[in-house]
Design a protein around this motif. Structure first.
Motif, PDB file in Angstrom:
ATOM      1  N   PHE A   1       0.827  -1.202   0.000  1.00 20.98           N
ATOM      2  CA  PHE A   1       0.000   0.000   0.000  1.00 20.98           C
ATOM      3  C   PHE A   1       0.864   1.255   0.000  1.00 20.98           C
ATOM      4  CE2 PHE A   1      -1.695   3.436   2.670  1.00 20.98           C
ATOM      5  CZ  PHE A   1      -2.707   3.887   1.835  1.00 20.98           C
ATOM      6  N   LEU A   2       1.882   1.274   0.834  1.00 18.69           N
ATOM      7  CA  LEU A   2       2.690   2.481   1.004  1.00 18.69           C
ATOM      8  C   LEU A   2       3.398   2.932  -0.261  1.00 18.69           C
ATOM      9  CD1 LEU A   2       4.266   2.008   4.527  1.00 18.69           C
ATOM     10  CD2 LEU A   2       2.475   3.591   3.844  1.00 18.69           C
ATOM     11  N   VAL A   3       3.673   2.004  -1.166  1.00 23.76           N
ATOM     12  CA  VAL A   3       4.388   2.397  -2.378  1.00 23.76           C
ATOM     13  C   VAL A   3       3.457   2.728  -3.544  1.00 23.76           C
ATOM     14  CG1 VAL A   3       6.500   1.187  -1.737  1.00 23.76           C
ATOM     15  CG2 VAL A   3       4.783  -0.003  -3.098  1.00 23.76           C
ATOM     16  N   LEU A   4       2.146   2.664  -3.307  1.00 18.97           N
ATOM     17  CA  LEU A   4       1.198   3.056  -4.357  1.00 18.97           C
ATOM     18  C   LEU A   4       1.228   4.572  -4.564  1.00 18.97           C
ATOM     19  CD1 LEU A   4      -1.950   0.953  -3.374  1.00 18.97           C
ATOM     20  CD2 LEU A   4      -0.407   0.535  -5.297  1.00 18.97           C
ATOM     21  N   ASN A   5       1.007   4.999  -5.788  1.00 21.20           N
ATOM     22  CA  ASN A   5       0.895   6.431  -6.053  1.00 21.20           C
ATOM     23  C   ASN A   5      -0.295   6.987  -5.278  1.00 21.20           C
ATOM     24  OD1 ASN A   5       3.071   6.598  -7.810  1.00 21.20           O
ATOM     25  ND2 ASN A   5       1.827   6.130  -9.604  1.00 21.20           N
ATOM     26  N   GLY A   6      -0.059   8.071  -4.562  1.00 19.93           N
ATOM     27  CA  GLY A   6      -1.104   8.730  -3.798  1.00 19.93           C
ATOM     28  C   GLY A   6      -1.218   8.252  -2.361  1.00 19.93           C
ATOM     29  N   ALA A   7      -0.548   7.168  -2.003  1.00 25.45           N
ATOM     30  CA  ALA A   7      -0.667   6.625  -0.643  1.00 25.45           C
ATOM     31  C   ALA A   7      -0.142   7.610   0.393  1.00 25.45           C
ATOM     32  CB  ALA A   7       0.060   5.290  -0.530  1.00 25.45           C
ATOM     33  N   ALA A   8       0.979   8.232   0.114  1.00 26.54           N
ATOM     34  CA  ALA A   8       1.550   9.172   1.083  1.00 26.54           C
ATOM     35  C   ALA A   8       0.605  10.340   1.329  1.00 26.54           C
ATOM     36  CB  ALA A   8       2.909   9.674   0.604  1.00 26.54           C
ATOM     37  N   GLU A   9       0.001  10.849   0.260  1.00 25.26           N
ATOM     38  CA  GLU A   9      -0.926  11.959   0.392  1.00 25.26           C
ATOM     39  C   GLU A   9      -2.168  11.538   1.176  1.00 25.26           C
ATOM     40  OE1 GLU A   9       0.459  10.945  -2.456  1.00 25.26           O
ATOM     41  OE2 GLU A   9       1.549  12.646  -3.261  1.00 25.26           O
ATOM     42  N   LEU A  10      -2.636  10.321   0.916  1.00 19.18           N
ATOM     43  CA  LEU A  10      -3.806   9.806   1.618  1.00 19.18           C
ATOM     44  C   LEU A  10      -3.517   9.672   3.110  1.00 19.18           C
ATOM     45  CD1 LEU A  10      -6.692   8.697   1.443  1.00 19.18           C
ATOM     46  CD2 LEU A  10      -5.700   6.452   0.993  1.00 19.18           C
ATOM     47  N   VAL A  11      -2.366   9.149   3.448  1.00 18.03           N
ATOM     48  CA  VAL A  11      -2.005   8.980   4.857  1.00 18.03           C
ATOM     49  C   VAL A  11      -1.887  10.337   5.546  1.00 18.03           C
ATOM     50  CG1 VAL A  11      -0.181   8.198   6.430  1.00 18.03           C
ATOM     51  CG2 VAL A  11      -0.920   6.730   4.541  1.00 18.03           C
ATOM     52  N   LYS A  12      -1.270  11.305   4.875  1.00 24.50           N
ATOM     53  CA  LYS A  12      -1.137  12.647   5.464  1.00 24.50           C
ATOM     54  C   LYS A  12      -2.512  13.255   5.743  1.00 24.50           C
ATOM     55  CE  LYS A  12       3.273  13.748   3.300  1.00 24.50           C
ATOM     56  NZ  LYS A  12       3.940  14.509   2.230  1.00 24.50           N
ATOM     57  N   ALA A  13      -3.415  13.122   4.786  1.00 28.87           N
ATOM     58  CA  ALA A  13      -4.763  13.674   4.965  1.00 28.87           C
ATOM     59  C   ALA A  13      -5.514  12.915   6.055  1.00 28.87           C
ATOM     60  CB  ALA A  13      -5.534  13.606   3.643  1.00 28.87           C
ATOM     61  N   TYR A  14      -5.382  11.602   6.082  1.00 26.11           N
ATOM     62  CA  TYR A  14      -6.069  10.759   7.066  1.00 26.11           C
ATOM     63  C   TYR A  14      -5.683  11.137   8.490  1.00 26.11           C
ATOM     64  CZ  TYR A  14      -7.810   6.455   9.253  1.00 26.11           C
ATOM     65  OH  TYR A  14      -8.486   5.555  10.036  1.00 26.11           O
ATOM     66  N   ARG A  15      -4.421  11.433   8.693  1.00 29.79           N
ATOM     67  CA  ARG A  15      -3.938  11.793  10.035  1.00 29.79           C
ATOM     68  C   ARG A  15      -4.560  13.089  10.543  1.00 29.79           C
ATOM     69  NH1 ARG A  15       2.327  11.460  10.391  1.00 29.79           N
ATOM     70  NH2 ARG A  15       1.813  11.715  12.580  1.00 29.79           N
TER      71      ARG A  15
END
Length: 128
Positions: A94-108
């Motif tokens: 999951f972490l290496v998918l495109n957009g995952a980092a942005e999703l995690v940042k927003a989720y937090r």
């Protein structure tokens, strides 16, 4: 004389490599930029990220410093997963998918209620 078959990478090495890649991508750093910061070639960074080459303790420390995270970041999920290393694979994938980092940042940044709604929405969209 034929070579013996290569051993598959250790699942923990693969997990650590995925987390290195995810963090590097999250901060917008290329393999070419990370490599000189830790004193290796970009090809070696690729091998670390794939888990095909193990990262030594000293190199992992250098990687953590270059990426701006504590070394423990790369092992945080190991104790929780216990013997079920498939959980690590799913998380790392999951972490290496495109957009995952942005999703995690927003989720937090979401409240507990907003997180529940988002998870429910994602499950409905995924059909599970």
């Amino acid at each position: 004389m034929s070579k013996p078959p290569a051993e598959a990478p250790d699942p923990i090495d693969v997990h650590v490599g995925k987390l290195i890649r995810a963090r590097r991508r999250a901060i917008g750093m290329s393999q070419d930029e990370l490599a000189p910061a830790i004193g290796v070639s970009f090809q070696q960074v690729q091998k670390y990220e794939l888990g095909s080459n193990r990262v030594s303790a000293s190199k992992l420390f250098a990687i953590a410093q270059a990426l701006g995270v504590p070394v423990g970041t790369f092992f945080a999920d190991l104790e929780e997963a216990g013997a079920d290393l498939s959980v690590l694979s799913e998380f790392g994938d999951f972490l290496v998918l495109n957009g995952a980092a942005e999703l995690v940042k927003a989720y937090r940044k979401l409240s507990t209620d907003q997180r529940r709604v988002l998870v429910d929405l994602a499950q409905v969209m995924a059909g599970s």
